[in-house]
Design a protein around this motif. Structure first.
Motif, PDB file in Angstrom:
ATOM      1  N   GLY A 112       0.576  -1.495  -0.040  1.00 13.22           N
ATOM      2  CA  GLY A 112       0.111   0.486   0.267  1.00 13.22           C
ATOM      3  C   GLY A 112       1.223   1.720   0.174  1.00 13.22           C
ATOM      4  O   GLY A 112       0.558   2.192  -0.480  1.00 13.22           O
ATOM      5  N   LEU A 113       2.300   1.217  -0.256  1.00 10.07           N
ATOM      6  CA  LEU A 113       2.308   2.666   0.836  1.00 10.07           C
ATOM      7  C   LEU A 113       3.201   2.731  -0.635  1.00 10.07           C
ATOM      8  O   LEU A 113       3.553   4.080  -0.608  1.00 10.07           O
ATOM      9  N   THR A 114       3.109   1.863  -1.977  1.00  2.00           N
ATOM     10  CA  THR A 114       3.823   2.015  -2.815  1.00  2.00           C
ATOM     11  C   THR A 114       2.734   2.842  -3.820  1.00  2.00           C
ATOM     12  O   THR A 114       3.000   3.413  -4.753  1.00  2.00           O
TER      13      THR A 114
ATOM     14  N   MET B 236     -10.117   1.690  -2.206  1.00  7.54           N
ATOM     15  CA  MET B 236      -9.870  -0.051  -1.741  1.00  7.54           C
ATOM     16  C   MET B 236      -9.029   0.192  -0.871  1.00  7.54           C
ATOM     17  O   MET B 236      -8.914   0.013   0.252  1.00  7.54           O
ATOM     18  N   MET B 237      -8.049   0.727  -2.454  1.00  4.18           N
ATOM     19  CA  MET B 237      -6.496   0.236  -2.010  1.00  4.18           C
ATOM     20  C   MET B 237      -6.429   1.810  -0.587  1.00  4.18           C
ATOM     21  O   MET B 237      -5.564   1.559   0.770  1.00  4.18           O
TER      22      MET B 237
ATOM     23  N   ARG C 135      -1.061   6.925  -6.267  1.00  2.00           N
ATOM     24  CA  ARG C 135      -2.629   6.379  -6.537  1.00  2.00           C
ATOM     25  C   ARG C 135      -3.941   7.306  -6.265  1.00  2.00           C
ATOM     26  O   ARG C 135      -4.928   7.695  -6.318  1.00  2.00           O
ATOM     27  N   VAL C 136      -3.612   6.473  -5.339  1.00  6.16           N
ATOM     28  CA  VAL C 136      -4.429   6.739  -3.510  1.00  6.16           C
ATOM     29  C   VAL C 136      -4.994   8.173  -3.510  1.00  6.16           C
ATOM     30  O   VAL C 136      -6.239   8.348  -3.751  1.00  6.16           O
ATOM     31  N   ARG C 137      -4.521   9.510  -3.409  1.00  3.35           N
ATOM     32  CA  ARG C 137      -4.220  10.046  -3.136  1.00  3.35           C
ATOM     33  C   ARG C 137      -4.844  11.131  -4.643  1.00  3.35           C
ATOM     34  O   ARG C 137      -5.841  11.748  -4.781  1.00  3.35           O
TER      35      ARG C 137
ATOM     36  N   LEU D 132       5.693  -7.551  -4.514  1.00  4.76           N
ATOM     37  CA  LEU D 132       6.357  -6.435  -5.678  1.00  4.76           C
ATOM     38  C   LEU D 132       5.571  -6.331  -7.101  1.00  4.76           C
ATOM     39  O   LEU D 132       5.620  -6.087  -7.839  1.00  4.76           O
ATOM     40  N   ALA D 133       6.298  -7.324  -7.169  1.00  8.77           N
ATOM     41  CA  ALA D 133       6.409  -7.760  -8.688  1.00  8.77           C
ATOM     42  C   ALA D 133       5.311  -8.395  -9.878  1.00  8.77           C
ATOM     43  O   ALA D 133       4.506  -7.689 -10.260  1.00  8.77           O
ATOM     44  N   GLY D 134       4.435  -9.060  -8.575  1.00 10.41           N
ATOM     45  CA  GLY D 134       3.766  -9.363  -8.913  1.00 10.41           C
ATOM     46  C   GLY D 134       2.592  -8.112  -9.316  1.00 10.41           C
ATOM     47  O   GLY D 134       1.179  -7.742 -10.415  1.00 10.41           O
ATOM     48  N   ASP D 135       1.788  -7.385  -8.368  1.00  4.88           N
ATOM     49  CA  ASP D 135       1.633  -5.694  -8.148  1.00  4.88           C
ATOM     50  C   ASP D 135       1.732  -5.340  -9.612  1.00  4.88           C
ATOM     51  O   ASP D 135       0.684  -4.735  -9.861  1.00  4.88           O
ATOM     52  N   LEU D 136       2.919  -4.554 -10.320  1.00  4.02           N
ATOM     53  CA  LEU D 136       3.344  -4.006 -10.999  1.00  4.02           C
ATOM     54  C   LEU D 136       2.508  -4.476 -11.971  1.00  4.02           C
ATOM     55  O   LEU D 136       2.249  -4.305 -13.255  1.00  4.02           O
ATOM     56  N   LEU D 137       3.059  -6.052 -12.467  1.00  7.42           N
ATOM     57  CA  LEU D 137       2.455  -6.499 -13.421  1.00  7.42           C
ATOM     58  C   LEU D 137       0.600  -6.785 -13.826  1.00  7.42           C
ATOM     59  O   LEU D 137       0.452  -6.615 -14.449  1.00  7.42           O
ATOM     60  N   GLY D 138       0.071  -6.729 -11.844  1.00  7.66           N
ATOM     61  CA  GLY D 138      -1.392  -6.621 -12.128  1.00  7.66           C
ATOM     62  C   GLY D 138      -2.059  -5.081 -12.310  1.00  7.66           C
ATOM     63  O   GLY D 138      -2.827  -5.052 -13.103  1.00  7.66           O
ATOM     64  N   HIS D 139      -1.195  -4.328 -11.825  1.00  7.92           N
ATOM     65  CA  HIS D 139      -1.366  -2.521 -12.501  1.00  7.92           C
ATOM     66  C   HIS D 139      -1.099  -2.560 -14.017  1.00  7.92           C
ATOM     67  O   HIS D 139      -2.208  -1.585 -14.509  1.00  7.92           O
TER      68      HIS D 139
END
Length: 246
Positions: free
Chosen positions: A59-61, A169-170, A65-67, A206-213
């Motif tokens: 979530g810190l990454t 949600m994030m 985007r959240v803001r 993190l690697a999976g999250d970047l792929l998801g984005h």
């Protein structure tokens, strides 16, 4: 390392990669994927703590985007969830395993049904829906480390654009997960070993999250809704399986 065999760590890393991808695409689901697999090698309560810490780290990454993209509804939902989280933690400690499995199955199935029923068939005023979302987000976050099923129906049925719903949600995860993790440690449900395991798995998350984005940027609103429904369906199926097999 950390009391786990190399094969267990490898499986955990692969699971973290997949869980990160699901989270990056759907906006939630990391714990839905990660916690059941980790629970095969460590105590379920400790697996929940690893999932919570992992959610906070990823979530810190996404603060920027959240803001930019989160809807203001995330504020009251988060406040309600914070108030209800201790109730979920109490249930986690107090209820027997059988009752816990039944409750998780009922909430998971309910969230899945609310998402897959056609949007025009069920309607609830915004404020009551927001209240229920906050309650179940907090309770299920404290009880099972999976606040996603509590908030997903509200954000899918609220007809926000997928980008805003996902960022909202994030935002809720970003606030809830450190509080939940701190409560877990304070209550003796897990400790710094689980924090260290989450840190070890973070590069894979993190690697999976970047792929998801990246995948999110290529899907339509309908495809995103389907992906969220599949995550909830997976959670519901897993919960029912645990209920049936004990």
């Amino acid at each position: 390392m950390l009391g786990l065999a190399a094969s267990a760590l490898t499986l955990a890393a692969v699971t973290a990669l997949v869980a990160g991808f699901v989270r990056g695409l759907a906006g939630f689901g990391l714990s839905v994927v990660m916690v059941p697999v980790l629970a095969l090698t460590i105590a379920p309560k400790e697996a929940v703590l690893v999932g919570n810490v992992s959610l906070f780290l990823i979530g810190l990454t996404d603060i920027g985007r959240v803001r930019r993209e989160a809807d203001r509804s995330a504020i009251p939902v988060t406040l309600l969830a914070i108030a209800c989280m201790p109730l979920g933690l109490w249930a986690l400690v107090a209820l027997s395993a059988d009752w816990a499995r039944l409750l998780i199955a009922l909430v998971s199935l309910g969230a899945f049904v609310l998402v897959v029923i056609p949007l025009g068939r069920i309607a609830m005023p915004r404020h009551p829906a927001m209240g229920l979302s906050g309650f179940f987000t907090g309770f299920f976050g404290g009880f099972a480390g999976m606040p996603g099923p509590g908030m997903a129906p509200f954000y899918l049925r609220g007809r926000l654009p997928p980008r805003e719903a996902r960022a909202s949600m994030m935002a809720i995860f970003l606030v809830l997960t450190p509080l939940s993790s701190a409560l877990f440690i304070a209550l003796g449900v897990g400790g710094w070993r689980e924090v260290a395991l989450a840190l070890l798995l973070f590069p894979a998350v993190l690697a999976g999250d970047l792929l998801g984005h990246a995948a999110f940027g290529r899907v339509t609103a309908r495809q995103w809704q389907v992906s969220v429904a599949l995550v909830l369906g997976t959670a519901a199926a897993g919960a029912v399986w645990k209920l049936l097999v004990g």
